[in-house]
Design a protein around this motif. Structure first.
Motif, PDB file in Angstrom:
ATOM      1  N   LEU A 132     -25.201 -12.138  34.281  1.00 14.86           N
ATOM      2  CA  LEU A 132     -25.260 -13.566  33.993  1.00 14.86           C
ATOM      3  C   LEU A 132     -26.148 -13.809  32.775  1.00 14.86           C
ATOM      4  N   VAL A 133     -25.736 -14.722  31.903  1.00 21.12           N
ATOM      5  CA  VAL A 133     -26.439 -14.991  30.649  1.00 21.12           C
ATOM      6  C   VAL A 133     -26.972 -16.413  30.665  1.00 21.12           C
ATOM      7  N   GLN A 134     -28.262 -16.552  30.369  1.00 19.88           N
ATOM      8  CA  GLN A 134     -28.905 -17.851  30.205  1.00 19.88           C
ATOM      9  C   GLN A 134     -29.421 -17.960  28.775  1.00 19.88           C
ATOM     10  N   VAL A 135     -29.212 -19.112  28.161  1.00 17.59           N
ATOM     11  CA  VAL A 135     -29.617 -19.335  26.773  1.00 17.59           C
ATOM     12  C   VAL A 135     -30.685 -20.422  26.750  1.00 17.59           C
ATOM     13  N   PHE A 136     -31.773 -20.159  26.003  1.00 14.70           N
ATOM     14  CA  PHE A 136     -32.882 -21.100  25.864  1.00 14.70           C
ATOM     15  C   PHE A 136     -33.036 -21.433  24.380  1.00 14.70           C
ATOM     16  N   PRO A 137     -32.418 -22.528  23.925  1.00 13.86           N
ATOM     17  CA  PRO A 137     -32.440 -22.858  22.488  1.00 13.86           C
ATOM     18  C   PRO A 137     -33.685 -23.648  22.100  1.00 13.86           C
ATOM     19  N   LEU A 138     -34.125 -23.452  20.864  1.00 16.26           N
ATOM     20  CA  LEU A 138     -35.174 -24.270  20.277  1.00 16.26           C
ATOM     21  C   LEU A 138     -35.039 -24.223  18.770  1.00 16.26           C
ATOM     22  N   ASN A 139     -35.522 -25.273  18.124  1.00 16.20           N
ATOM     23  CA  ASN A 139     -35.509 -25.362  16.663  1.00 16.20           C
ATOM     24  C   ASN A 139     -36.922 -25.107  16.155  1.00 16.20           C
ATOM     25  N   PRO A 140     -37.196 -23.962  15.560  1.00 17.59           N
ATOM     26  CA  PRO A 140     -38.573 -23.659  15.130  1.00 17.59           C
ATOM     27  C   PRO A 140     -39.065 -24.547  13.996  1.00 17.59           C
ATOM     28  N   LYS A 141     -38.164 -25.173  13.242  1.00 16.81           N
ATOM     29  CA  LYS A 141     -38.578 -26.035  12.141  1.00 16.81           C
ATOM     30  C   LYS A 141     -38.883 -27.459  12.593  1.00 16.81           C
ATOM     31  N   SER A 142     -38.636 -27.760  13.856  1.00 15.18           N
ATOM     32  CA  SER A 142     -38.928 -29.101  14.358  1.00 15.18           C
ATOM     33  C   SER A 142     -40.359 -29.234  14.844  1.00 15.18           C
ATOM     34  N   MET A 143     -41.153 -28.188  14.736  1.00 12.87           N
ATOM     35  CA  MET A 143     -42.531 -28.205  15.200  1.00 12.87           C
ATOM     36  C   MET A 143     -43.394 -27.394  14.242  1.00 12.87           C
ATOM     37  N   SER A 172     -43.698 -26.566  28.545  1.00 11.42           N
ATOM     38  CA  SER A 172     -43.351 -25.558  27.550  1.00 11.42           C
ATOM     39  C   SER A 172     -42.126 -24.786  27.984  1.00 11.42           C
ATOM     40  N   LEU A 173     -41.514 -24.111  27.034  1.00 13.56           N
ATOM     41  CA  LEU A 173     -40.263 -23.398  27.287  1.00 13.56           C
ATOM     42  C   LEU A 173     -40.456 -22.273  28.285  1.00 13.56           C
ATOM     43  N   LEU A 174     -41.507 -21.470  28.115  1.00 15.59           N
ATOM     44  CA  LEU A 174     -41.682 -20.283  28.942  1.00 15.59           C
ATOM     45  C   LEU A 174     -42.073 -20.636  30.371  1.00 15.59           C
ATOM     46  N   CYS A 175     -42.923 -21.671  30.543  1.00 10.25           N
ATOM     47  CA  CYS A 175     -43.363 -22.013  31.890  1.00 10.25           C
ATOM     48  C   CYS A 175     -42.277 -22.737  32.667  1.00 10.25           C
ATOM     49  N   SER A 176     -41.532 -23.604  31.994  1.00  9.91           N
ATOM     50  CA  SER A 176     -40.509 -24.370  32.694  1.00  9.91           C
ATOM     51  C   SER A 176     -39.347 -23.494  33.127  1.00  9.91           C
ATOM     52  N   SER A 177     -39.068 -22.430  32.405  1.00  5.08           N
ATOM     53  CA  SER A 177     -37.925 -21.568  32.724  1.00  5.08           C
ATOM     54  C   SER A 177     -38.346 -20.227  33.296  1.00  5.08           C
ATOM     55  N   ASP A 178     -39.647 -19.933  33.330  1.00  3.21           N
ATOM     56  CA  ASP A 178     -40.120 -18.630  33.785  1.00  3.21           C
ATOM     57  C   ASP A 178     -39.404 -17.515  33.037  1.00  3.21           C
ATOM     58  N   LEU A 179     -39.333 -17.654  31.737  1.00  2.00           N
ATOM     59  CA  LEU A 179     -38.545 -16.738  30.925  1.00  2.00           C
ATOM     60  C   LEU A 179     -39.079 -15.320  30.997  1.00  2.00           C
ATOM     61  N   PHE A 180     -40.400 -15.154  30.943  1.00  2.00           N
ATOM     62  CA  PHE A 180     -40.979 -13.818  30.926  1.00  2.00           C
ATOM     63  C   PHE A 180     -41.299 -13.284  32.323  1.00  2.00           C
ATOM     64  N   SER A 181     -41.484 -14.174  33.289  1.00  3.18           N
ATOM     65  CA  SER A 181     -41.860 -13.725  34.632  1.00  3.18           C
ATOM     66  C   SER A 181     -40.660 -13.448  35.524  1.00  3.18           C
ATOM     67  N   ASP A 182     -39.494 -13.893  35.129  1.00  6.06           N
ATOM     68  CA  ASP A 182     -38.290 -13.672  35.935  1.00  6.06           C
ATOM     69  C   ASP A 182     -37.849 -12.221  35.789  1.00  6.06           C
TER      70      ASP A 182
END
Length: 291
Positions: A132-143, A172-182
């Motif tokens: 299964l693939v999950q995508v977490f998009p962000l625009n680095p130039k918007s911040m 934040s992106l990482l805490c809301s999605s648990d990107l690194f802890s999952d």
């Protein structure tokens, strides 16, 4: 003895073919992603001369899923689009950092979205080898850089976490999605949708390496799990350094004027034929205007 010798020769030949196949696939995975459209036919000719009797396995199930996903999305199934999706899949299998390069409207978003939905569909069908693939998009130039990586508050001299820093705020992106802890085997694509410049991309060079570690200015080191990969959607690499480009698999989405015109013309003709077919099945009580 003769039968045993023949069996031994057959086993040796099969083993040799397997070794050649592994070598061929490794050469393709590590080189095709770096070649331009002009150099790709030359590389293919060299490969055919070096391995004349070796055929690489295709992605039949994935190709069928890609075509079905394109039709489901209301898009036309063209060989160019299907090939780009399969090339992105091959690039992501060999490198954990990939770049989709092309102008607006060249199909960058369609490519990764089609691949994501196709892989999810195969995973739902319990096909082996597809996650299964999950995508977490962000625009680095918007911040700002501080909002992206974190910074020290000059007034309080305290560290303020950014979007990509561990232990950040609840939004934040990482805490809301648990990107690194999952720790689930699901693939997670961190999509950077924005122009590449030296202000923010150079800090990602250590993440693009094999160690996959993000080093912050406060000395904190964040290790990225194996199932997390980077995907960049950019228009060009005019200001990207060679150190950045060499760490990524490049997937060009652009085409020359002739091929773009031919593709658009074929799509236009196909759309007009569909309109004619729809008019043909309508009741004959009315007439088309202008005819």
């Amino acid at each position: 003895m003769t039968a045993r010798n023949e069996l031994f020769l057959c086993q040796s030949e099969l083993l040799k073919q397997k070794h050649l196949l592994v070598l061929l696939m490794a050469m393709k995975d590590m080189n095709i992603a770096k070649l331009s459209s002009a150099d790709l036919p030359l590389f293919s000719g060299i490969i055919q001369d070096l391995f004349p009797a070796v055929e690489t396995p295709g992605f039949l199930r994935l190709k069928v899923a890609v075509e079905l996903e394109l039709r489901r999305s209301g898009l036309q199934v063209t060989p160019f689009t299907v090939t780009k999706v399969l090339q992105l899949y091959e690039t992501k299998n060999s490198r954990h950092s990939s770049m989709l390069v092309g102008k607006a409207g060249s199909g960058k978003s369609v490519t990764w979205r089609t691949l994501q939905n196709s892989l999810n569909e195969l995973h739902n069908q319990s096909q082996p080898g597809f996650q299964l693939v999950q995508v977490f998009p962000l625009n680095p130039k918007s911040m700002s850089l501080g909002e992206l990586y974190g910074e020290n508050d000059l007034s309080t001299n305290e560290w303020k976490d950014g979007v990509l820093s561990a232990g950040g705020p609840s939004g934040s992106l990482l805490c809301s999605s648990d990107l690194f802890s999952d720790e689930r085997p699901h693939e997670k694509w961190l999509l950077f949708d924005g122009p590449v410049d030296t202000l923010w991309i150079e800090s990602m060079n250590s993440v693009m390496d094999d160690n996959k570690v993000l080093t912050l200015i406060n000395g904190e080191r964040i290790s990225m799990p194996e199932q997390v990969s980077l995907l960049f959607e950019v228009e060009n690499l005019a200001v990207a350094s060679p150190a950045t480009v060499s760490r990524c698999g490049i997937e060009p989405e652009g085409c020359n004027k002739t091929s773009c015109f031919s593709l658009r013309y074929c799509c236009f003709v196909h759309a007009e034929l569909l309109k004619e077919a729809q008019w043909a099945v309508l009741p004959t009580s009315g007439k088309r205007s202008g005819k």
